[in-house]
Design a protein around this motif. Structure first.
Motif, PDB file in Angstrom:
ATOM      1  N   ILE A   1      13.868  -6.257   6.380  1.00  0.00           N
ATOM      2  CA  ILE A   1      14.648  -5.377   7.263  1.00  0.00           C
ATOM      3  C   ILE A   1      13.770  -4.432   8.090  1.00  0.00           C
ATOM      4  CG2 ILE A   1      16.717  -5.496   5.844  1.00  0.00           C
ATOM      5  CD1 ILE A   1      16.055  -2.719   4.770  1.00  0.00           C
ATOM      6  N   SER A   2      12.477  -4.427   7.835  1.00  0.00           N
ATOM      7  CA  SER A   2      11.573  -3.507   8.519  1.00  0.00           C
ATOM      8  C   SER A   2      11.119  -4.055   9.867  1.00  0.00           C
ATOM      9  CB  SER A   2      10.349  -3.242   7.641  1.00  0.00           C
ATOM     10  OG  SER A   2       9.403  -2.479   8.342  1.00  0.00           O
ATOM     11  N   PRO A   3      10.990  -3.173  10.858  1.00  0.00           N
ATOM     12  CA  PRO A   3      10.404  -3.627  12.121  1.00  0.00           C
ATOM     13  C   PRO A   3       8.906  -3.939  11.978  1.00  0.00           C
ATOM     14  CG  PRO A   3      11.052  -1.302  12.261  1.00  0.00           C
ATOM     15  CD  PRO A   3      11.476  -1.806  10.919  1.00  0.00           C
ATOM     16  N   ASP A   4       8.257  -3.375  10.947  1.00  0.00           N
ATOM     17  CA  ASP A   4       6.841  -3.648  10.680  1.00  0.00           C
ATOM     18  C   ASP A   4       6.690  -4.061   9.213  1.00  0.00           C
ATOM     19  OD1 ASP A   4       4.104  -3.844  10.665  1.00  0.00           O
ATOM     20  OD2 ASP A   4       3.745  -1.677  10.776  1.00  0.00           O
ATOM     21  N   PRO A   5       6.914  -5.347   8.920  1.00  0.00           N
ATOM     22  CA  PRO A   5       6.900  -5.814   7.530  1.00  0.00           C
ATOM     23  C   PRO A   5       5.571  -5.588   6.803  1.00  0.00           C
ATOM     24  CG  PRO A   5       7.701  -7.541   8.995  1.00  0.00           C
ATOM     25  CD  PRO A   5       7.215  -6.417   9.852  1.00  0.00           C
ATOM     26  N   GLN A   6       4.481  -5.516   7.527  1.00  0.00           N
ATOM     27  CA  GLN A   6       3.179  -5.388   6.884  1.00  0.00           C
ATOM     28  C   GLN A   6       3.026  -4.073   6.124  1.00  0.00           C
ATOM     29  OE1 GLN A   6       0.094  -6.272   9.694  1.00  0.00           O
ATOM     30  NE2 GLN A   6       0.552  -8.451   9.669  1.00  0.00           N
ATOM     31  N   THR A   7       3.858  -3.092   6.402  1.00  0.00           N
ATOM     32  CA  THR A   7       3.763  -1.828   5.672  1.00  0.00           C
ATOM     33  C   THR A   7       4.084  -2.014   4.193  1.00  0.00           C
ATOM     34  OG1 THR A   7       6.049  -1.234   6.200  1.00  0.00           O
ATOM     35  CG2 THR A   7       4.331  -0.412   7.687  1.00  0.00           C
ATOM     36  N   GLN A   8       4.800  -3.074   3.834  1.00  0.00           N
ATOM     37  CA  GLN A   8       5.165  -3.340   2.444  1.00  0.00           C
ATOM     38  C   GLN A   8       4.225  -4.320   1.754  1.00  0.00           C
ATOM     39  OE1 GLN A   8       7.502  -1.709   0.758  1.00  0.00           O
ATOM     40  NE2 GLN A   8       7.814  -0.513   2.611  1.00  0.00           N
ATOM     41  N   HIS A   9       3.288  -4.907   2.491  1.00  0.00           N
ATOM     42  CA  HIS A   9       2.419  -5.937   1.905  1.00  0.00           C
ATOM     43  C   HIS A   9       1.623  -5.426   0.716  1.00  0.00           C
ATOM     44  CE1 HIS A   9       2.303  -9.073   5.401  1.00  0.00           C
ATOM     45  NE2 HIS A   9       3.532  -8.766   5.030  1.00  0.00           N
ATOM     46  N   GLY A  10       1.060  -4.238   0.808  1.00  0.00           N
ATOM     47  CA  GLY A  10       0.255  -3.705  -0.293  1.00  0.00           C
ATOM     48  C   GLY A  10       1.058  -3.578  -1.563  1.00  0.00           C
ATOM     49  N   THR A  11       2.247  -2.987  -1.456  1.00  0.00           N
ATOM     50  CA  THR A  11       3.129  -2.842  -2.623  1.00  0.00           C
ATOM     51  C   THR A  11       3.488  -4.209  -3.187  1.00  0.00           C
ATOM     52  OG1 THR A  11       4.051  -0.814  -1.705  1.00  0.00           O
ATOM     53  CG2 THR A  11       5.353  -1.938  -3.397  1.00  0.00           C
ATOM     54  N   TYR A  12       3.881  -5.118  -2.301  1.00  0.00           N
ATOM     55  CA  TYR A  12       4.280  -6.454  -2.733  1.00  0.00           C
ATOM     56  C   TYR A  12       3.148  -7.155  -3.483  1.00  0.00           C
ATOM     57  CZ  TYR A  12       5.037 -11.442  -2.547  1.00  0.00           C
ATOM     58  OH  TYR A  12       5.128 -12.768  -2.889  1.00  0.00           O
ATOM     59  N   PHE A  13       1.953  -7.180  -2.900  1.00  0.00           N
ATOM     60  CA  PHE A  13       0.861  -7.925  -3.523  1.00  0.00           C
ATOM     61  C   PHE A  13       0.398  -7.286  -4.829  1.00  0.00           C
ATOM     62  CE2 PHE A  13       0.585  -9.838   0.751  1.00  0.00           C
ATOM     63  CZ  PHE A  13       0.719 -11.157   0.376  1.00  0.00           C
ATOM     64  N   ASN A  14       0.508  -5.975  -4.960  1.00  0.00           N
ATOM     65  CA  ASN A  14       0.211  -5.326  -6.248  1.00  0.00           C
ATOM     66  C   ASN A  14       1.213  -5.747  -7.315  1.00  0.00           C
ATOM     67  OD1 ASN A  14      -2.067  -3.926  -5.404  1.00  0.00           O
ATOM     68  ND2 ASN A  14      -0.896  -2.131  -4.776  1.00  0.00           N
ATOM     69  N   LEU A  15       2.483  -5.776  -6.956  1.00  0.00           N
ATOM     70  CA  LEU A  15       3.525  -6.195  -7.905  1.00  0.00           C
ATOM     71  C   LEU A  15       3.324  -7.646  -8.331  1.00  0.00           C
ATOM     72  CD1 LEU A  15       6.597  -4.562  -6.143  1.00  0.00           C
ATOM     73  CD2 LEU A  15       5.708  -3.923  -8.389  1.00  0.00           C
ATOM     74  N   VAL A  16       3.044  -8.497  -7.364  1.00  0.00           N
ATOM     75  CA  VAL A  16       2.855  -9.923  -7.635  1.00  0.00           C
ATOM     76  C   VAL A  16       1.643 -10.143  -8.542  1.00  0.00           C
ATOM     77  CG1 VAL A  16       2.137 -12.073  -6.504  1.00  0.00           C
ATOM     78  CG2 VAL A  16       4.080 -10.788  -5.640  1.00  0.00           C
ATOM     79  N   ARG A  17       0.561  -9.423  -8.280  1.00  0.00           N
ATOM     80  CA  ARG A  17      -0.634  -9.545  -9.117  1.00  0.00           C
ATOM     81  C   ARG A  17      -0.298  -9.209 -10.568  1.00  0.00           C
ATOM     82  NH1 ARG A  17      -3.734  -5.439  -7.340  1.00  0.00           N
ATOM     83  NH2 ARG A  17      -2.886  -4.195  -9.035  1.00  0.00           N
ATOM     84  N   ASP A  18       0.470  -8.140 -10.772  1.00  0.00           N
ATOM     85  CA  ASP A  18       0.850  -7.745 -12.129  1.00  0.00           C
ATOM     86  C   ASP A  18       1.711  -8.809 -12.809  1.00  0.00           C
ATOM     87  OD1 ASP A  18      -0.555  -5.411 -11.699  1.00  0.00           O
ATOM     88  OD2 ASP A  18       1.237  -4.176 -11.353  1.00  0.00           O
ATOM     89  N   ILE A  19       2.642  -9.397 -12.068  1.00  0.00           N
ATOM     90  CA  ILE A  19       3.520 -10.416 -12.654  1.00  0.00           C
ATOM     91  C   ILE A  19       2.718 -11.664 -13.018  1.00  0.00           C
ATOM     92  CG2 ILE A  19       5.394 -12.046 -12.151  1.00  0.00           C
ATOM     93  CD1 ILE A  19       6.844  -9.818 -10.718  1.00  0.00           C
ATOM     94  N   VAL A  20       1.868 -12.123 -12.125  1.00  0.00           N
ATOM     95  CA  VAL A  20       1.091 -13.329 -12.400  1.00  0.00           C
ATOM     96  C   VAL A  20       0.149 -13.107 -13.578  1.00  0.00           C
ATOM     97  CG1 VAL A  20      -0.657 -14.907 -11.474  1.00  0.00           C
ATOM     98  CG2 VAL A  20       1.300 -14.262 -10.081  1.00  0.00           C
ATOM     99  N   THR A  21      -0.378 -11.905 -13.694  1.00  0.00           N
ATOM    100  CA  THR A  21      -1.245 -11.589 -14.835  1.00  0.00           C
ATOM    101  C   THR A  21      -0.453 -11.655 -16.143  1.00  0.00           C
ATOM    102  OG1 THR A  21      -2.641 -10.180 -13.468  1.00  0.00           O
ATOM    103  CG2 THR A  21      -2.767  -9.835 -15.839  1.00  0.00           C
TER     104      THR A  21
END
Length: 143
Positions: A66-86
């Motif tokens: 829903i964001s006009p600039d989706p990249q602002t959420q990339h850091g949060t997303y990739f941190n969460l994903v790293r934790d789940i995969v671990t």
């Protein structure tokens, strides 16, 4: 091609960066536009309802969508994903699908794949509860 949406009384929908709330009667909308993010109320997670790791991933993808600039959420997303995969390496195929859709700019499909991650997480929790009934009973009595 236009999207037809029928809203129940008082149901909300996000169209672009606007929240639309229906009145007390059913309504039918015809939404026409290119690449406009649309989310029905049943598909929206809030920070309060995102109470598991997979739901937090869904929330991050939802915010990208829903964001006009989706990249602002990339850091949060990739941190969460790293934790789940671990913690749960078997979740990688689902997360890989989400990642590919994000990188290809198909955030709606990434959101659908994030739903699969939530379902997978629930399946693992159910399996754990079935295999460890004593632990689950202790948790229930503590709550």
């Amino acid at each position: 091609m236009a999207l037809k949406v029928e809203l129940r009384p008082h149901e909300r929908i996000i169209v672009g960066n606007c929240v639309i709330t229906n009145t007390d009667q059913r309504a039918r909308l015809l939404i026409d536009g290119d690449n406009v993010p649309i989310l029905r109320e049943r598909d929206i997670l809030t920070p309060e309802t995102a109470n598991t790791p997979a739901k937090l991933v869904y929330l991050a993808v939802q915010l990208m969508y829903i964001s006009p600039d989706p990249q602002t959420q990339h850091g949060t997303y990739f941190n969460l994903v790293r934790d789940i995969v671990t913690a749960v390496p078997s979740s990688w195929p689902i997360i890989e699908g989400i990642n590919n859709n994000i990188l290809n700019g198909d955030l709606y499909r990434a959101l659908k794949d994030a739903r699969k991650l939530i379902a997978y997480e629930e399946k693992l929790r159910d399996q754990y509860a079935a295999a460890h009934p004593k632990v689950e009973a202790d948790k229930a009595s503590a709550a």
